[in-house]
Motif scaffolding. Structure first.
Motif, short mmCIF file in Angstrom:
data_model
loop_
_atom_site.label_atom_id
_atom_site.label_comp_id
_atom_site.label_asym_id
_atom_site.label_seq_id
_atom_site.Cartn_x
_atom_site.Cartn_y
_atom_site.Cartn_z
N VAL A 64 12.56 0.25 5.18
CA VAL A 64 13.20 -1.07 5.04
C VAL A 64 14.60 -0.90 4.46
N SER A 101 8.77 -6.00 0.91
CA SER A 101 9.13 -6.98 1.91
C SER A 101 10.29 -7.88 1.45
N ASN A 149 7.34 2.99 3.91
CA ASN A 149 7.72 1.68 4.41
C ASN A 149 8.91 1.13 3.63
N LEU A 182 3.61 -2.71 -0.90
CA LEU A 182 4.03 -3.23 0.40
C LEU A 182 4.60 -4.64 0.27
N GLN A 183 3.99 -5.44 -0.58
CA GLN A 183 4.49 -6.80 -0.80
C GLN A 183 5.88 -6.76 -1.44
#
Length: 190
Positions: A137, A75, A133, A71-72
């Motif tokens: 993105v 981003s 996710n 997840l990091q």
């Protein structure tokens, strides 16, 4: 009166994860795990109850940590590059040859232990969520096709990464697996 813990449980569980990840469940005695964690065997039992309970907690810790890392990474600005780098890391390093604790555990236990199977599945579900996710993105930034179902393709990515890790452990080279990496990436492009 309860005794004060003489070790950091978070640090100790991280050491337990490393030991299980490297050797598997069956090859580790409670004494070897306690040694790897830097705790007395009695502290292991007093804190975690049993080797099995520690293992279950280690699976959860590993899965949560891997999910958070993904997840990091998702981003960042260029998730296409992030995904390519992640896949290339799998075929070139594969976590220093250890593969994935979830996949290793699934192979070691199969369907023989329902609770372990459920924990491993929950870990993979978390990875699917994190990859979804990343795909979303990429779609929002125009790097990936908007026609791709992010959740379904995330499952393809998790299966692809698991397969790559297994093939690397069997001796396939990064050059031999480059076509798999490219195929996984091609499914995201218009």
């Amino acid at each position: 009166m309860a005794r004060h813990l003489e070790f950091d449980p978070t640090e100790a569980i991280a050491f337990a994860v490393e030991a299980f990840w490297q050797f598997g469940y069956g090859q580790l005695s409670a004494g070897k795990i306690a040694e790897a964690m830097g705790v007395a065997k009695s502290s292991l039992y007093n804190t975690y109850g049993s080797k099995r309970e520690l293992f279950l907690e280690s699976i959860d810790h590993y899965a949560s940590n891997q999910r958070s890392k993904l997840l990091q990474r998702a981003s960042g600005e260029n998730v296409g590059t992030v995904l390519r780098q992640l896949l290339l890391e799998v075929v070139s390093d594969n976590h220093a040859g250890r593969g994935c604790l979830l996949a290793n555990t699934a192979s070691e236990f199969g369907s023989s232990d329902d609770e372990v199977r459920q924990r491993v599945k929950a870990g993979f579900d978390g990875m699917i969520e994190a990859f979804a996710n990343l795909v979303q993105v990429g779609q929002m930034t125009g790097q990936f096709s908007s026609m791709v179902d992010a959740r379904r393709y995330a499952a393809v990515l998790v299966a692809g990464v698991s397969g790559l890790r297994t093939l690397v452990k069997c001796g396939y080279s990064a050059d031999e697996l480059e076509c798999v990496v490219e195929s996984l990436l091609a499914g995201l492009i218009d």
